[in-house]
Design a protein around this motif. Structure first.
Motif, mmCIF file in Angstrom:
data_model
loop_
_atom_site.group_PDB
_atom_site.id
_atom_site.type_symbol
_atom_site.label_atom_id
_atom_site.label_comp_id
_atom_site.label_asym_id
_atom_site.label_seq_id
_atom_site.Cartn_x
_atom_site.Cartn_y
_atom_site.Cartn_z
ATOM 1 N N MET A 73 0.261 -1.179 -0.353
ATOM 2 C CA MET A 73 -0.452 -0.156 0.135
ATOM 3 C C MET A 73 0.953 1.092 0.016
ATOM 4 N N ASN A 74 2.194 0.996 0.596
ATOM 5 C CA ASN A 74 3.156 2.118 0.248
ATOM 6 C C ASN A 74 3.196 2.483 -0.777
ATOM 7 N N ASP A 75 3.811 1.550 -1.505
ATOM 8 C CA ASP A 75 4.105 1.496 -2.992
ATOM 9 C C ASP A 75 3.449 2.456 -3.651
ATOM 10 N N ILE A 76 1.860 2.387 -3.610
ATOM 11 C CA ILE A 76 0.980 2.989 -4.225
ATOM 12 C C ILE A 76 0.483 4.539 -4.273
ATOM 13 N N THR A 77 0.395 4.452 -2.311
ATOM 14 C CA THR A 77 0.362 5.953 -1.930
ATOM 15 C C THR A 77 1.346 7.076 -2.744
#
Length: 189
Positions: free
Chosen positions: A1-5
């Protein structure tokens, strides 16, 4: 999720940079090659309020109503016209690649509206590009000047007997201070 953010944040930063670049004012109004300064004369020719001269010294009206760039010089020059000495107010503006010298009579409505606007604008405002707009007056011989930095700079009203020497000196000083401090060329992030 951090990568997408993180990717979404990077995408937003790129979109913001594109939008900022798109919203920057276009500087100048000519498609000619860079070189010596282009003289622009203030005066009515048909629907146009300013013009250049062609190779045979015939007026070539400029269809554009505004010029955006950096003000780099403002001065009065003594010239001889029709066998008489007179003074011209010459404003030098630089765009991304061109230099324009706008020339007008020292006591015209254009000169007075230009001087009063440049007298109330700050040198800091003059370090960024301004937009100089020409507007025809009711009389066929009248041209008004409006300055936007970036908002419209409302020039003070003047009377017939207004002494323009201190106003001119303030305007010239504002331009000189801005020139000495340098210009915001829009190259920083």
């Amino acid at each position: 999720m951090n990568d997408i953010t993180q990717l979404l944040q990077e995408q937003n930063a790129l979109l913001s940079a594109l939008l900022a670049a798109h919203n920057k004012p276009t500087l100048g109004f000519s498609d000619r090659s860079p070189g010596s300064p282009q003289w622009v004369f203030i005066g009515r020719h048909g629907d146009s309020c300013w013009y250049t001269l062609d190779k045979s010294s015939q007026p070539v009206p400029i269809a554009h109503t505004a010029l955006t760039g950096w003000v780099v010089d403002l001065k009065f020059d003594k010239v001889t016209r029709r066998g008489k000495d007179t003074y011209k107010l010459n404003l030098t503006m630089r765009t991304d690649t061109y230099v324009y010298i706008l020339s007008t009579g020292h006591d015209t409505c254009f000169a007075k509206s230009l001087l009063t606007s440049l007298a109330v604008i700050s040198p800091e405002q003059l370090q960024s590009p301004i937009t100089l707009s020409v507007t025809p007056g009711e009389d066929e011989s009248i041209v008004w000047c409006r300055i936007y930095a970036p908002e419209y700079i409302k020039a003070p009203q003047w009377e017939q007997n207004t002494d323009f020497r201190p106003i001119a000196q303030t305007a010239i000083n504002n331009v000189r201070v801005a020139s000495k401090q340098g210009y915001d060329l829009g190259l920083s992030n």
